[in-house]
Design a protein around this motif. Structure first.
Motif, PDB file in Angstrom:
ATOM      1  N   TYR A  74     -51.365  19.801  32.493  1.00 33.28           N
ATOM      2  CA  TYR A  74     -50.201  19.313  31.759  1.00 33.28           C
ATOM      3  C   TYR A  74     -50.500  18.191  30.763  1.00 33.28           C
ATOM      4  O   TYR A  74     -49.837  18.090  29.727  1.00 33.28           O
ATOM      5  N   SER A  75     -51.497  17.340  31.017  1.00 31.96           N
ATOM      6  CA  SER A  75     -51.670  16.143  30.190  1.00 31.96           C
ATOM      7  C   SER A  75     -51.971  16.457  28.736  1.00 31.96           C
ATOM      8  O   SER A  75     -51.551  15.722  27.837  1.00 31.96           O
ATOM      9  N   ASN A  76     -52.700  17.539  28.464  1.00 33.80           N
ATOM     10  CA  ASN A  76     -53.027  17.853  27.073  1.00 33.80           C
ATOM     11  C   ASN A  76     -51.843  18.453  26.320  1.00 33.80           C
ATOM     12  O   ASN A  76     -51.951  18.788  25.140  1.00 33.80           O
ATOM     13  N   HIS A  77     -50.703  18.565  27.011  1.00 38.51           N
ATOM     14  CA  HIS A  77     -49.457  18.986  26.373  1.00 38.51           C
ATOM     15  C   HIS A  77     -48.348  17.951  26.603  1.00 38.51           C
ATOM     16  O   HIS A  77     -47.169  18.273  26.502  1.00 38.51           O
ATOM     17  N   THR A  78     -48.748  16.731  26.933  1.00 37.25           N
ATOM     18  CA  THR A  78     -47.786  15.675  27.228  1.00 37.25           C
ATOM     19  C   THR A  78     -47.822  14.600  26.152  1.00 37.25           C
ATOM     20  O   THR A  78     -48.871  13.976  25.925  1.00 37.25           O
ATOM     21  N   SER A  79     -46.714  14.383  25.495  1.00 42.12           N
ATOM     22  CA  SER A  79     -46.628  13.369  24.439  1.00 42.12           C
ATOM     23  C   SER A  79     -46.993  11.999  24.990  1.00 42.12           C
ATOM     24  O   SER A  79     -46.521  11.588  26.062  1.00 42.12           O
ATOM     25  N   GLY A  80     -47.879  11.317  24.313  1.00 42.13           N
ATOM     26  CA  GLY A  80     -48.302   9.989  24.721  1.00 42.13           C
ATOM     27  C   GLY A  80     -49.544   9.967  25.585  1.00 42.13           C
ATOM     28  O   GLY A  80     -50.162   8.913  25.748  1.00 42.13           O
ATOM     29  N   ALA A  81     -49.933  11.097  26.154  1.00 42.92           N
ATOM     30  CA  ALA A  81     -51.153  11.156  26.954  1.00 42.92           C
ATOM     31  C   ALA A  81     -52.372  11.061  26.052  1.00 42.92           C
ATOM     32  O   ALA A  81     -52.357  11.537  24.917  1.00 42.92           O
ATOM     33  N   THR A  82     -53.433  10.463  26.541  1.00 44.14           N
ATOM     34  CA  THR A  82     -54.629  10.272  25.709  1.00 44.14           C
ATOM     35  C   THR A  82     -55.272  11.583  25.307  1.00 44.14           C
ATOM     36  O   THR A  82     -55.979  11.643  24.296  1.00 44.14           O
ATOM     37  N   VAL A  83     -55.036  12.641  26.076  1.00 44.87           N
ATOM     38  CA  VAL A  83     -55.636  13.942  25.752  1.00 44.87           C
ATOM     39  C   VAL A  83     -54.621  14.895  25.124  1.00 44.87           C
ATOM     40  O   VAL A  83     -54.909  16.084  24.960  1.00 44.87           O
ATOM     41  N   ASN A  84     -53.439  14.401  24.778  1.00 48.58           N
ATOM     42  CA  ASN A  84     -52.424  15.263  24.168  1.00 48.58           C
ATOM     43  C   ASN A  84     -52.980  15.923  22.904  1.00 48.58           C
ATOM     44  O   ASN A  84     -53.563  15.254  22.048  1.00 48.58           O
ATOM     45  N   GLY A  85     -52.820  17.223  22.804  1.00 49.09           N
ATOM     46  CA  GLY A  85     -53.306  17.967  21.652  1.00 49.09           C
ATOM     47  C   GLY A  85     -54.680  18.574  21.832  1.00 49.09           C
ATOM     48  O   GLY A  85     -55.110  19.397  21.013  1.00 49.09           O
ATOM     49  N   MET A  86     -55.395  18.213  22.902  1.00 48.35           N
ATOM     50  CA  MET A  86     -56.708  18.805  23.141  1.00 48.35           C
ATOM     51  C   MET A  86     -56.537  20.282  23.482  1.00 48.35           C
ATOM     52  O   MET A  86     -55.611  20.673  24.184  1.00 48.35           O
ATOM     53  N   ALA A  87     -57.426  21.126  22.981  1.00 52.55           N
ATOM     54  CA  ALA A  87     -57.374  22.560  23.267  1.00 52.55           C
ATOM     55  C   ALA A  87     -57.515  22.790  24.768  1.00 52.55           C
ATOM     56  O   ALA A  87     -58.235  22.067  25.457  1.00 52.55           O
ATOM     57  N   ASP A  88     -56.832  23.814  25.268  1.00 55.11           N
ATOM     58  CA  ASP A  88     -56.838  24.088  26.711  1.00 55.11           C
ATOM     59  C   ASP A  88     -58.247  24.293  27.252  1.00 55.11           C
ATOM     60  O   ASP A  88     -58.612  23.732  28.294  1.00 55.11           O
ATOM     61  N   ALA A  89     -59.058  25.092  26.546  1.00 58.40           N
ATOM     62  CA  ALA A  89     -60.414  25.349  27.026  1.00 58.40           C
ATOM     63  C   ALA A  89     -61.242  24.068  27.051  1.00 58.40           C
ATOM     64  O   ALA A  89     -62.021  23.833  27.982  1.00 58.40           O
ATOM     65  N   ASP A  90     -61.060  23.231  26.059  1.00 57.77           N
ATOM     66  CA  ASP A  90     -61.803  21.965  26.025  1.00 57.77           C
ATOM     67  C   ASP A  90     -61.371  21.047  27.168  1.00 57.77           C
ATOM     68  O   ASP A  90     -62.198  20.334  27.748  1.00 57.77           O
ATOM     69  N   TRP A  91     -60.076  21.053  27.488  1.00 57.76           N
ATOM     70  CA  TRP A  91     -59.565  20.213  28.571  1.00 57.76           C
ATOM     71  C   TRP A  91     -60.103  20.691  29.920  1.00 57.76           C
ATOM     72  O   TRP A  91     -60.493  19.889  30.777  1.00 57.76           O
ATOM     73  N   GLY A  92     -60.151  21.986  30.121  1.00 61.52           N
ATOM     74  CA  GLY A  92     -60.734  22.499  31.358  1.00 61.52           C
ATOM     75  C   GLY A  92     -62.207  22.168  31.480  1.00 61.52           C
ATOM     76  O   GLY A  92     -62.699  21.754  32.536  1.00 61.52           O
ATOM     77  N   LYS A  93     -62.929  22.322  30.374  1.00 62.73           N
ATOM     78  CA  LYS A  93     -64.363  22.023  30.362  1.00 62.73           C
ATOM     79  C   LYS A  93     -64.608  20.547  30.633  1.00 62.73           C
ATOM     80  O   LYS A  93     -65.501  20.189  31.421  1.00 62.73           O
ATOM     81  N   GLU A  94     -63.801  19.675  30.021  1.00 60.66           N
ATOM     82  CA  GLU A  94     -63.993  18.238  30.247  1.00 60.66           C
ATOM     83  C   GLU A  94     -63.755  17.859  31.702  1.00 60.66           C
ATOM     84  O   GLU A  94     -64.483  17.035  32.277  1.00 60.66           O
ATOM     85  N   GLN A  95     -62.760  18.457  32.330  1.00 58.13           N
ATOM     86  CA  GLN A  95     -62.497  18.146  33.741  1.00 58.13           C
ATOM     87  C   GLN A  95     -63.680  18.561  34.616  1.00 58.13           C
ATOM     88  O   GLN A  95     -64.047  17.856  35.561  1.00 58.13           O
ATOM     89  N   ALA A  96     -64.266  19.722  34.301  1.00 56.34           N
ATOM     90  CA  ALA A  96     -65.438  20.169  35.061  1.00 56.34           C
ATOM     91  C   ALA A  96     -66.595  19.195  34.897  1.00 56.34           C
ATOM     92  O   ALA A  96     -67.292  18.858  35.864  1.00 56.34           O
ATOM     93  N   GLU A  97     -66.811  18.720  33.680  1.00 58.41           N
ATOM     94  CA  GLU A  97     -67.921  17.803  33.424  1.00 58.41           C
ATOM     95  C   GLU A  97     -67.689  16.452  34.094  1.00 58.41           C
ATOM     96  O   GLU A  97     -68.635  15.832  34.595  1.00 58.41           O
ATOM     97  N   THR A  98     -66.440  16.001  34.136  1.00 60.53           N
ATOM     98  CA  THR A  98     -66.125  14.753  34.825  1.00 60.53           C
ATOM     99  C   THR A  98     -66.370  14.896  36.322  1.00 60.53           C
ATOM    100  O   THR A  98     -66.934  14.001  36.967  1.00 60.53           O
TER     101      THR A  98
END
Length: 343
Positions: A74-98
């Motif tokens: 949800y965060s990459n589609h939440t206004s005001g979140a630091t990752v808002n606007g990030m592509a879904d695939a990139d957000w999933g990949k970043e979570q895996a790397e974290t």
């Protein structure tokens, strides 16, 4: 994973048992934990669970560890979140790397991606955003597979299995289903009926911590800060357990008993209709590894059971500590003892 439940199952009835924990269990005394394995939450989104490092370190050598990651869809589609606007695939990949950055120096087991509805105060229902949520999940799992060189799994409720598209359905599964009328066999059947093709390895059957079905949570007795605790049963085979953890199952004693009578019979199964093997040692003490039908299993490698009637045995609270890692010679000796047909 938090769900409402009313259970009638006993933790001691499962031969291979586990728990799963996060910061919500408080500071854990791992010396009190009686389990073969434990799921340990690594984190979610860009956030590491506040108790992860402590739990991961302190549980090592006491249980086999399973890392799990709560998926932020949800965060990459939440206004005001630091990752808002990030592509879904990139957000999933970043979570895996974290997640992997916190595991790579001391990995254990496979990573399970915890997929469930976020709270309605900050996220839409996952069923209303399936395309984006599955894109995030797929990207996470693909990247985690690359990083860990393993095929990682999914942790979700039984009711969510039909939500997944075909790409996910051959992955290892950790299923949550709180229903007191179920058995490992009916859980496996229901998972298959819902179209899951992968191995269903773990069943999370309770979240209230009630290990002995007396209506009270036993989390504190298991080293937690609170009474509630997620309880799990292993549904896979011993070979699948070894495949997941890279080591054989080490039986964990529930408690120890003292024999009170001279002629207590040891039988081949949990009931008076099973054949007699011998008399229990008197005086004598035994670890109990599993309970069923009022009987306890006294061997960690063979099917040897005796009655747990308080007229016959007295419970001793502290079990014998689990054995150290076996040598090859000891493993061969146990195999020889467990399989007389090889003699």
């Amino acid at each position: 994973m938090v769900m409402e439940n009313v259970m009638g199952l006993k933790y001691s009835s499962f031969a291979i048992r586990g728990i799963d924990v996060s910061q919500f269990n408080g500071t854990i005394d791992w010396t009190k934990v009686s389990a073969n394995f434990s799921g340990i939450r690594v984190g979610y989104g860009r956030t590491i669970d506040t108790k992860f490092k402590e739990n991961w370190l302190n549980s090592k050598g006491k249980v086999n560890r399973i890392p799990y990651w709560y998926m932020d869809y949800y965060s990459n589609h939440t206004s005001g979140a630091t990752v808002n606007g990030m592509a879904d695939a990139d957000w999933g990949k970043e979570q895996a790397e974290t997640c992997w950055a916190n595991l790579k120096n001391d990995p254990d087991g496979s990573v399970f991606l915890d997929i469930e509805n976020g709270h309605p105060s900050y996220s839409p229902a996952i069923s209303t955003v399936s395309v984006r949520a599955q894109a995030i999940a797929k990207a996470f799992l693909e990247r985690m597979d690359e990083l860990s060189s393993k095929r990682n799994g999914i942790y979700c409720s039984l009711g969510l299995l039909n939500w997944f598209n075909a790409w996910f359905k051959d992955r290892p599964l950790w299923v949550a289903w709180y229903n007191e009328n179920q058995t490992p066999q009916t859980v496996l059947s229901s998972v298959a009926t819902n179209g899951w093709l992968g191995k269903c390895l773990i069943w999370q059957y309770a979240s209230d911590g009630d290990m002995d079905d007396d209506g009270a949570g036993d989390g504190v007795a298991m080293g937690m800060a609170y009474k509630t605790l997620d309880l799990n049963a292993w549904l896979g085979t011993s070979a699948q357990y070894t495949e997941l953890f890279g080591k054989e199952v080490q039986q964990v004693a529930l408690y120890r008993i003292k024999i009170l009578i001279y002629n207590l019979t040891v039988r081949t199964g949990p009931g008076v209709l099973y054949p007699r093997l011998r008399r229990a040692d008197f005086p004598g003490e035994y670890n109990i590894y599993e309970e069923k039908n009022g009987f306890g299993r006294i061997s960690d490698i063979k099917s040897e059971w005796l009655s747990l009637s308080p007229d016959y045995v007295q419970k001793i609270t502290t079990p014998t500590p689990p054995p150290a890692e076996l040598t090859d010679a000891e493993k061969l000796a146990r195999l020889w003892a467990a399989h007389p047909e090889l003699h």
